[in-house]
Write a protein that holds these residues in place. Sequence first.
Motif, short mmCIF file in Angstrom:
data_model
loop_
_atom_site.label_atom_id
_atom_site.label_comp_id
_atom_site.label_asym_id
_atom_site.label_seq_id
_atom_site.Cartn_x
_atom_site.Cartn_y
_atom_site.Cartn_z
N SER A 108 0.81 -1.22 0.00
CA SER A 108 0.00 0.00 0.00
C SER A 108 0.84 1.27 0.00
N ILE A 109 2.08 1.18 0.50
CA ILE A 109 2.86 2.42 0.60
C ILE A 109 4.02 2.48 -0.40
N CYS A 110 4.35 1.35 -1.02
CA CYS A 110 5.53 1.34 -1.90
C CYS A 110 5.20 0.94 -3.33
N ASP A 111 5.90 1.57 -4.25
CA ASP A 111 5.91 1.11 -5.63
C ASP A 111 7.20 0.33 -5.85
N PRO A 112 7.26 -0.47 -6.96
CA PRO A 112 8.49 -1.24 -7.19
C PRO A 112 9.72 -0.34 -7.18
N GLY A 113 10.75 -0.77 -6.44
CA GLY A 113 12.01 0.00 -6.37
C GLY A 113 12.04 0.97 -5.20
N ASP A 114 10.91 1.19 -4.54
CA ASP A 114 10.93 2.07 -3.36
C ASP A 114 11.70 1.41 -2.21
N GLU A 115 12.04 2.23 -1.24
CA GLU A 115 12.92 1.74 -0.17
C GLU A 115 12.29 1.88 1.22
N SER A 133 7.13 -7.71 -2.60
CA SER A 133 6.49 -6.43 -2.96
C SER A 133 7.41 -5.56 -3.81
N ASP A 134 8.54 -6.11 -4.27
CA ASP A 134 9.52 -5.34 -5.06
C ASP A 134 10.04 -4.11 -4.33
N VAL A 135 10.18 -4.26 -3.02
CA VAL A 135 10.67 -3.15 -2.19
C VAL A 135 12.11 -3.44 -1.79
N ASN A 136 12.95 -2.42 -1.80
CA ASN A 136 14.35 -2.61 -1.37
C ASN A 136 14.49 -2.28 0.11
N VAL A 137 15.03 -3.24 0.86
CA VAL A 137 15.31 -3.00 2.27
C VAL A 137 16.64 -2.27 2.38
N ILE A 138 16.65 -1.17 3.11
CA ILE A 138 17.90 -0.45 3.37
C ILE A 138 18.23 -0.66 4.86
N PRO A 139 19.23 -1.51 5.12
CA PRO A 139 19.51 -1.84 6.53
C PRO A 139 20.40 -0.81 7.21
N ILE A 140 20.18 -0.65 8.49
CA ILE A 140 21.11 0.11 9.33
C ILE A 140 21.48 -0.82 10.47
N GLU A 155 22.40 8.14 11.25
CA GLU A 155 22.56 7.00 10.32
C GLU A 155 21.31 6.85 9.45
N PHE A 156 20.15 7.04 10.06
CA PHE A 156 18.88 6.94 9.31
C PHE A 156 18.78 8.10 8.31
N GLU A 157 19.10 9.27 8.81
CA GLU A 157 18.98 10.49 8.00
C GLU A 157 19.79 10.35 6.70
N LYS A 158 20.99 9.76 6.85
CA LYS A 158 21.90 9.63 5.69
C LYS A 158 21.31 8.75 4.60
N LYS A 159 20.40 7.82 5.00
CA LYS A 159 19.88 6.86 4.02
C LYS A 159 18.62 7.34 3.32
N ILE A 160 18.05 8.45 3.78
CA ILE A 160 16.79 8.92 3.20
C ILE A 160 17.03 9.59 1.84
N ASN A 161 16.28 9.14 0.83
CA ASN A 161 16.36 9.78 -0.49
C ASN A 161 14.97 9.76 -1.11
N ILE A 167 10.19 3.97 7.45
CA ILE A 167 11.13 3.35 8.39
C ILE A 167 10.33 2.30 9.14
N LEU A 168 10.90 1.10 9.25
CA LEU A 168 10.18 0.00 9.91
C LEU A 168 10.97 -0.44 11.15
N LEU A 169 10.26 -0.45 12.28
CA LEU A 169 10.88 -0.93 13.53
C LEU A 169 10.03 -2.06 14.08
N CYS A 170 10.65 -2.88 14.92
CA CYS A 170 9.93 -3.93 15.63
C CYS A 170 10.17 -3.69 17.11
N ASN A 171 9.10 -3.46 17.87
CA ASN A 171 9.26 -3.06 19.26
C ASN A 171 8.24 -3.75 20.17
N PRO A 172 8.69 -4.61 21.11
CA PRO A 172 10.02 -5.15 21.33
C PRO A 172 10.50 -5.94 20.11
#
Length: 396
Positions: A108-115, A133-140, A155-161, A167-172
């Motif tokens: 719902s939020i990404c098109d192919p190639g989105d990150e 979903s043809d989404v690229n994971v950008i790991p930190i 570190e997150f800021e540097k990866k935003i384009n 941004i996806l988090l798992c908590n806990p």
Amino acid sequence: MPSISKKGNKIPPSPIRKLVPYADDAKKRGIEILHLNIGQPDIKSPVESLNAVKETNLDLLKYEYSQGSLEFRNNVCNYYKKHSIYVSPDDIITTVGASEALSFTMNSICDPGDEVIIPEPFYANYNGFALASDVNVIPITSKIDDNFALPSIHEFEKKINSKTKAILLCNPCNPTGYVYSQEEITNIANLAKKNDLFIVVDEVYREFIYIDTKHFSILEDEKFSENAILIDSTSKRYSLCGARVGFIVSKNSEFIQTCLKFALTRLSPPTLALIAANHALNSGEDYIENVIKEYYKRREVVINELSQIDNIKFSNPMGAFYSMIKLPIENAEDFAKFLLTDFSYKNQSVMLSPASGFYSSENYGKDEVRIAFVLNSEKLKNAIKIIKLGLKEFIG
Ligand SMILES: Cc1ncc(COP(=O)(O)O)c(C=O)c1O
């Protein structure tokens, strides 16, 4: 010869299940395998859920509303209220587990190639959902030496384009057991808001907290309503993994309406399982309290027993029911295999999850394994003893 899609070929095997054939072989040889590889709780589902399923006198199992019935979603809202999360039934889509919630969300939020930016190590199936979903994971990368705390916001800021959507988090966190503080969640949500990104938080382990901190949900701060997406599930909380009932929750109505279109294509969440989930939501508070008490005990066992193994490092689980262990060897997958094929103690051995599949950066986590403490204390003690003895023999 018809050919399979490139995407299908690229989906990685789950690190949680890839050694199953070796475990099956060991079982055929009469060895009891202690499963620390998979987050399948051994605790009984709420008796209210089990009885409701047994006593159902339906003569037709019909489709449910694609988003789940209004009555059910109202019940879910009442559950959230107890956690200071104030949402309406219109903010909720009932899904086939958190798994489908993640897949609908990415689509719902990404098109192919989105990150999508994700701190690693992360729940291994995020890789699979992203690929599908043809989404690229950008790991930190988060570090075991920091107990896998959130890396710096910079570190997150540097990866935003321009391709970044979320941004996806798992908590806990599965697999690290880290619990993000209110400050960490707020900082990352502010960054998402500033850059018009979604902040997706997988909170399937919300109640599983062992430290003196209240879980802070992404939906507690209304400031992030437009950006925040909550992924949730009844699987772990109520030991209902096989029911397959989860949720997407968001106050962003355009996002929810888009998810609903995906939900409509698959018609309905599983009607019979919704009966079990509905009764679980109505089960007494003491059910969850007792579950957490039991996991608290298990966590103590894990920490005590792992502390007695030389030359390893492990994450201190603040929540969820996992720990990442860094072993004094090069290839943790070979060791996990060895435990199943060449080692046993008192006719038992252990199945572990090699951790490289929880990273998306190549060659990371090769010397790490993840354990799930989903067995009783006695079995856990035996399992960790087996890891200790096995390691000694493996290293030679
Ligand atoms: C972090 C996390 N998210 C999602 C899931 C999938 O849960 P479900 O059974 O609700 O599909 C799991 C299962 O282990 C998990 O650990």
